[in-house]
Scaffold this active site. Sequence first.
Site, PDB file in Angstrom:
ATOM      1  N   ASP A 189       0.860  -1.184   0.000  1.00  0.00           N
ATOM      2  CA  ASP A 189       0.000   0.000   0.000  1.00  0.00           C
ATOM      3  C   ASP A 189       0.897   1.236   0.000  1.00  0.00           C
ATOM      4  O   ASP A 189       1.808   1.321  -0.822  1.00  0.00           O
ATOM      5  CB  ASP A 189      -0.968  -0.053   1.184  1.00  0.00           C
ATOM      6  N   HIS A 239      -7.106  -5.923  -1.596  1.00  0.00           N
ATOM      7  CA  HIS A 239      -6.054  -4.936  -1.343  1.00  0.00           C
ATOM      8  C   HIS A 239      -5.029  -5.376  -0.299  1.00  0.00           C
ATOM      9  O   HIS A 239      -3.877  -4.957  -0.354  1.00  0.00           O
ATOM     10  CB  HIS A 239      -6.686  -3.620  -0.895  1.00  0.00           C
TER      11      HIS A 239
END
Length: 327
Positions: free
Chosen positions: A106, A305
């Site tokens: 991320d 994610h």
Amino acid sequence: MSFLSEVRFGHVETQPGVTLRYAEMGSGPLVILVHGFPESWYSWRHQIPALAGAGWRVVAPDVRGYGGSSAPEAIEAYSLETLAGDCARLAEILSPDEPAVIVGHDWGAPIAWTSALLHPGRFRAVAGMSVPHAAPGAESADVLQDRFFTQRGRYFYVVDFQREGEAEAELEADPAATIRRFYYALSGDAPEGTWPTDKKPGDGLLKGLPEPPMPLPWLSHEDVAYFAGEFARSGFRGPLNRYRNRRRDWEMLSRLDSHMIAQPSLFIGGTRDLATRLAGKDPLETMAKLLPGLRGAHVLEGCGHWTQQERPEECNGLLLGFFASLA
């Protein structure tokens, strides 16, 4: 929770008045694992023992603003250049004679890419998860996001995060609920359409995000409690300040003569990762032009994610294979 009792914690001053807390396990060559938003060192809980068991000294810091690390108030204290400097200094202190390997997920991925780009002498290899490496565009993110979202009356979370104080208050009201709902909505477990597309500017991040059917296969009640406890301590200002450096980061990157990273590199993403989709139509093709040492670009089918949390065994295998290629 026996894993927590096996981890060693240390602290390093990376810049005057700024100390990073890090979790550590194992001995051998240094690998630094950099988490994203809104996570902590704990997001690497499945990788730390696996990599340590393979002969690596694994260090997972709390990025400044998170957990047990310092949390400066100023927005500019969270620029990409500054956070890459934290990583370089951490590597210098913990491995002064040998360059480290750095891995990020991320926001940790751009931090890792930038660390390898700006400090090639400190990092001999780099891996990014979820967010591909990219060169800055002709316009800064704040200009583009204002044009495509705000001016059209559409919600975009990065724009929403610019609301100092209001964004913090929303996420801090119930850190456990923030973690549950945000993690689930961006995960591979959430049905298509879970992430709302009809919100307006100012609606806030959590509006329209459902409560998940806990526990998730990769996220337990204990995991949520640990993350929530860390944010109850640190708050969300530091993490949100990372998003408030859009123009500053663009200006810094635009001044560089090259965005090519020569060191050996690896990318891991997921087919259901919205962050990877936001990078463009074909981010892997673009990334390959900037990474001459790219040794693998893996997109995990059905993965959302939270790459290394959702698919720990696959990520561990890919990381260990990459590390073995560095010998």
